[in-house]
Every structure is written in structure tokens, then in C-alpha cells.
Scaffold this motif. Structure first.
Motif, PDB file in Angstrom:
ATOM      1  N   THR A  69       0.815  -1.211   0.000  1.00  5.86           N
ATOM      2  CA  THR A  69       0.000   0.000   0.000  1.00  5.86           C
ATOM      3  C   THR A  69       0.855   1.271   0.000  1.00  5.86           C
ATOM      4  OG1 THR A  69      -0.203  -0.140   2.381  1.00  5.86           O
ATOM      5  CG2 THR A  69      -2.048  -1.005   1.089  1.00  5.86           C
ATOM      6  N   SER A  70       2.141   1.169   0.425  1.00  8.66           N
ATOM      7  CA  SER A  70       2.970   2.369   0.463  1.00  8.66           C
ATOM      8  C   SER A  70       3.497   2.738  -0.930  1.00  8.66           C
ATOM      9  CB  SER A  70       4.122   2.201   1.454  1.00  8.66           C
ATOM     10  OG  SER A  70       5.042   1.261   0.971  1.00  8.66           O
TER      11      SER A  70
ATOM     12  N   THR B 255       2.386   4.015  -3.873  1.00 12.56           N
ATOM     13  CA  THR B 255       1.149   4.630  -4.335  1.00 12.56           C
ATOM     14  C   THR B 255       1.206   4.955  -5.827  1.00 12.56           C
ATOM     15  OG1 THR B 255       2.019   6.724  -3.562  1.00 12.56           O
ATOM     16  CG2 THR B 255       0.484   5.607  -2.105  1.00 12.56           C
TER      17      THR B 255
ATOM     18  N   SER C 224       5.758  12.565  -3.654  1.00  9.86           N
ATOM     19  CA  SER C 224       4.742  12.195  -4.643  1.00  9.86           C
ATOM     20  C   SER C 224       5.295  12.199  -6.065  1.00  9.86           C
ATOM     21  CB  SER C 224       3.579  13.189  -4.623  1.00  9.86           C
ATOM     22  OG  SER C 224       2.951  13.190  -3.373  1.00  9.86           O
TER      23      SER C 224
END
Ligand SMILES: [Cu+2]
Length: 123
Positions: A28-29, A31, A56
Motif C-alpha cells: 500500500t505504500s 502509491t 509524490s
């Protein structure tokens, strides 16, 4: 007597469960890239989103809604798009590794003076 058998089994089970939990956390990390649309006009930038968390990766969809060519340049990051013709589209992928406010400009001569200067925040 039974405890001597159960205890090692419980330890093995706990290890298996925790390694699955760790694998799920790692999955899940990682992204997916954030998608942001930037509309370039004569003579301004309009972002669908003006900030992202540090680390990001963003895929910018660049739409030139103006009547002359424009581009986008994230000053100091080395990331800039090619020139985009009037009515044209392009994409630019950028990973933002440092926090701060990044100046955004169009590199076409005189477009900064005409108003094509903005900022994008990495928090
Ligand atoms: Cu421009």
C-alpha cells in the motif's frame, strides 16, 4: 505436556501473520501517481490541484487552451515540458523529493512578463 507443542506452533503462526501484514503494508505504500491537469492559456496556468505531499510522483496532463505555443517549467527541478502548440496536449511526469514552493513558468520569451508565472507546493 501439550503446551510444549503449542508454544512453538504459536510462534510460527505469529511470524507468518506478521510477515503477511508487513507485505500488505509495503504494497500500500507504493502509491499510484497523482494525476493533475494544467490548463495553459494566454497567459496563465490553472492547476486542478496546487499541492502534493513530499515524495509524490505526479503525472501532469498539460492542455494548451491558448492561441500561441506554451510550455511548463518547474524551476530548479530540471523538469520542463516541450513547447505545446495552441490546442495541443502533452504529459509530464515529476517526482517531488523536496518540500517547498516551486516556481512554475512558461519558457516562451516574454510569457513570464505577460503573467505565466505561478507556484506549485510540495508539503
Ligand atoms: Cu507561454
Amino acid at each position: 505436556m501439550r503446551f510444549r507443542f503449542i508454544a512453538p506452533v504459536a510462534v510460527v503462526l505469529a511470524l507468518v501473520v506478521s510477515s503477511f501484514a508487513l507485505a500488505a503494508k509495503q504494497a500500500t505504500s507504493v502509491t499510484a501517481p497523482i494525476k493533475i491537469t494544467v490548463t495553459l492559456s494566454d497567459y496563465a496556468f490553472k492547476f486542478s490541484r496546487a499541492s502534493v505531499p513530499v515524495g509524490s510522483t505526479v503525472v501532469f496532463t498539460l492542455k494548451n487552451a491558448g492561441t500561441v505555443q506554451h510550455n511548463i517549467d518547474f524551476v530548479g527541478t530540471g523538469k520542463r515540458s516541450a513547447l505545446i502548440a495552441a490546442g495541443g496536449k502533452s504529459t509530464l511526469k515529476v517526482t517531488f523529493k523536496k518540500k517547498g514552493s516551486i516556481q512554475v513558468v512558461c519558457d516562451v520569451p516574454r510569457h513570464i512578463q505577460l503573467g505565466m508565472v505561478s507556484s506549485f507546493k510540495v508539503k
